[in-house]
Design a protein around this motif. Structure first.
Motif, PDB file in Angstrom:
ATOM      1  N   GLU A 532       0.822  -1.199   0.000  1.00 25.50           N
ATOM      2  CA  GLU A 532       0.000   0.000   0.000  1.00 25.50           C
ATOM      3  C   GLU A 532       0.864   1.260   0.000  1.00 25.50           C
ATOM      4  O   GLU A 532       0.561   2.231  -0.701  1.00 25.50           O
ATOM      5  CB  GLU A 532      -0.926  -0.001   1.214  1.00 25.50           C
ATOM      6  N   ALA A 536       0.896   4.085  -2.900  1.00 21.01           N
ATOM      7  CA  ALA A 536       0.700   5.495  -2.564  1.00 21.01           C
ATOM      8  C   ALA A 536       1.851   6.347  -3.071  1.00 21.01           C
ATOM      9  O   ALA A 536       1.663   7.450  -3.617  1.00 21.01           O
ATOM     10  CB  ALA A 536       0.542   5.650  -1.052  1.00 21.01           C
ATOM     11  N   ARG A 539       1.530   6.722  -6.884  1.00 27.27           N
ATOM     12  CA  ARG A 539       0.520   7.713  -7.256  1.00 27.27           C
ATOM     13  C   ARG A 539       1.021   9.131  -6.998  1.00 27.27           C
ATOM     14  O   ARG A 539       0.813  10.046  -7.818  1.00 27.27           O
ATOM     15  CB  ARG A 539      -0.764   7.444  -6.472  1.00 27.27           C
TER      16      ARG A 539
END
Length: 546
Positions: A532, A536, A539
């Motif tokens: 995760e 993140a 992005r």
């Protein structure tokens, strides 16, 4: 120091070698006598076939049999001259004379001893099964071909090639008919008697029975056959061979070939013996030391190099042997033959010994085992075929090396295929720009050849700006694999693709750091423990770079 002394003491004879002797000595003695009867014709035949004479074969069985029994690493191993060793020694005798065999025995024995001291005993476990079977089948073919001249009554002067197949063909072309019918009939008679004995009395020493029957018939009918000839009625005195640097250099190749063969065959035989009986595990390193000493002392007494003999060891186990006493009794029984029955043994026809070896060779080529190998996998069949062909056509040790190399190639190819590369969906709800992020999971082993596969997978998904490599599912990463990862990262970065790495296992981190795989990343912060967090960051990187 304490560990060294403990390891050294484990390779020396000790009382535990004869544990339970008070209960098993009767079965050991019976087994030893049985093996001695089986070993007699084989020792004579191998000595004659190698070119050094029946006496050398008998001396080897006696001296090496006792030394290897006392100092070796197996409780039930029986050592002496073997067919595989004959295959190697034949060309040595042809090129350097019979006297060179003594020097080869001593020097090769020293090499094998050193290998044991260096604890190289377990290396034989890396030889694949198809290589062993191909090697065994090839030896069987060579032993059979080596007996063709004797079976046809063609003397040593009748064939000149050191290649068994060529020599056999020369013998066929030079055979004098119908004179060859007599030795051929003897060979056939030996085969028939051994076959009947094996069928009617499986535990009986078939080769010994065949030799006795055929020899009695040959003497009774006064058949025109070449015989073993006069044998000494005592063991020769020990004598160190005269050695000089020129001789050592000229025999270096045969010495190392004999040493390698002795180590391989002895360890394979010891391993088979261990699986056949519950007499305890064998010590591979001590076995090498014992077999090395056996060859050294065999050479000093005028014998030939020795190895563990699978066939005689199997007879020993099946006859009830439990301790080393059985192998010692086998050797002492052969001593009795030298002192009490040498005149009788000298009248055994050479064709009868050739028949024994031909039957032995045929039994080495087990059709059922060959079918299993050929039917297992294509790679196993190819390894078997290559090993057998090179063994027959060229050289035994080269055959093993090539067989192992071919098997290693297929093993490495299979290992490289265990690395799976697949693209995964980004976890959670999709966001704008996610199509420019690709997650690739690497499974299995990170091996050479994987870089192109990863790059191809990325190329198949055009428009990707960021790649996240998930490594947590990798089971094996070596230096080559870590270097491959560095190449993957560098290639992607050169193509304008930013690489993030997620989930390097602690056991893989050290090797990847040492080969610079992590240095290939654009920034140290591109290494993550959590998927995760990696997504993140990817992005955020897209937003930052636009």
């Amino acid at each position: 120091m304490k560990q060294f002394l403990t390891g050294a003491s484990a390779m020396l004879p000790n009382r535990s070698d004869y544990a339970g002797l008070g209960r098993t000595w009767r079965s050991d003695v019976v087994a030893g006598i049985t093996v001695g009867i089986v070993a007699l014709p084989l020792a004579l035949a191998f000595g004659v076939s190698s070119g050094v004479g029946a006496e050398a074969g008998l001396v080897t069985a006696i001296v090496a049999g006792i030394v290897a029994a006392v100092f070796g690493g197996s409780n039930v191993q029986v050592s002496g001259p073997t067919g595989a060793m004959v295959v190697v020694l034949g060309p040595v005798v042809a090129a350097h004379g019979a006297g060179a065999v003594v020097i080869v025995a001593v020097l090769a024995g020293i090499v094998v001893c050193v290998a044991g001291v260096l604890r190289l005993g377990r290396t034989v476990t890396y030889i694949p099964w198809p290589v062993i079977e191909g090697f065994t089948a090839g030896i069987g073919v060579i032993i059979f071909l080596q007996q063709v001249p004797t079976a046809l009554g063609v003397g040593p002067s009748g064939h000149h090639s050191t290649n068994a197949g060529v020599a056999a063909a020369q013998s066929v072309s030079q055979a004098r008919w119908p004179g060859v019918l007599v030795p051929l009939a003897v060979v056939a008679a030996v085969a028939i008697v051994m076959g009947l004995a094996a069928r009617l009395a499986p535990k009986a020493p078939a080769s010994f029975i065949a030799i006795v029957v055929v020899s009695v018939a040959a003497i009774a009918f006064d058949l025109p056959l070449a015989t073993i000839g006069e044998l000494p009625q005592s063991l020769p005195a020990p004598q160190l061979p005269a050695v000089n640097l020129h001789m050592i250099s000229s025999l270096a190749g045969p010495v190392f070939a004999v040493a390698a063969l002795a180590a391989i065959e002895s360890l394979l035989s010891a391993r088979v013996a261990s699986s056949m009986s519950d007499t305890g595990p064998y010590n591979a390193d001590r076995e090498l030391v014992g077999q090395g000493l056996a060859s050294v002392f065999s050479g000093i007494f005028g014998g030939m190099p020795a190895t563990g003999a699978i066939a005689r060891t199997a007879v020993n186990v099946r006859s009830g042997a439990r301790t080393r006493l059985a192998a010692v009794v086998h050797a002492l029984g052969l001593v009795a033959v030298v002192y009490l029955a040498a005149p009788l043994v000298s009248r055994i026809p050479l064709a009868a010994l050739a028949g024994v070896l031909m039957v032995t060779a045929c039994r080495m080529i087990e059709i059922s085992v060959i079918r299993q190998v050929l039917g297992a996998t294509r790679s196993a069949a190819l390894v078997f075929g290559v090993t057998a062909i090179v063994t027959v056509g060229f050289d035994l040790i080269v055959a093993v090396a090539i067989g192992v190399a071919v098997a290693a190639f297929f093993a490495l190819r299979a290992l490289s295929r265990t690395c799976g590369v697949r693209r995964e969906e980004i976890p959670g709800p999709a966001r704008s720009g996610d199509e420019r992020i690709a997650i690739f999971r690497l499974d299995g082993s990170l091996f050479f050849g994987v870089a192109d596969r990863v790059m191809q997978r990325v190329a198949d998904h055009g428009g990707v700006d960021i790649v996240i490599l998930r490594l947590s599912h990798l089971q094996h990463v070596d230096a080559t694999g870590a270097h491959t990862l560095a190449e993957i990262v560098q290639a992607l970065e050169r193509a304008g693709v930013t690489v993030f790495i997620k989930g390097i296992r602690p056991g893989h981190l050290q090797v990847m750091t040492r080969v610079g795989a992590l240095d290939a990343l654009r920034h140290p912060n591109h290494l993550f423990d959590d998927l995760e967090a990696a997504v993140a960051a990817a992005r955020g990187h897209l937003v930052h770079t636009g």
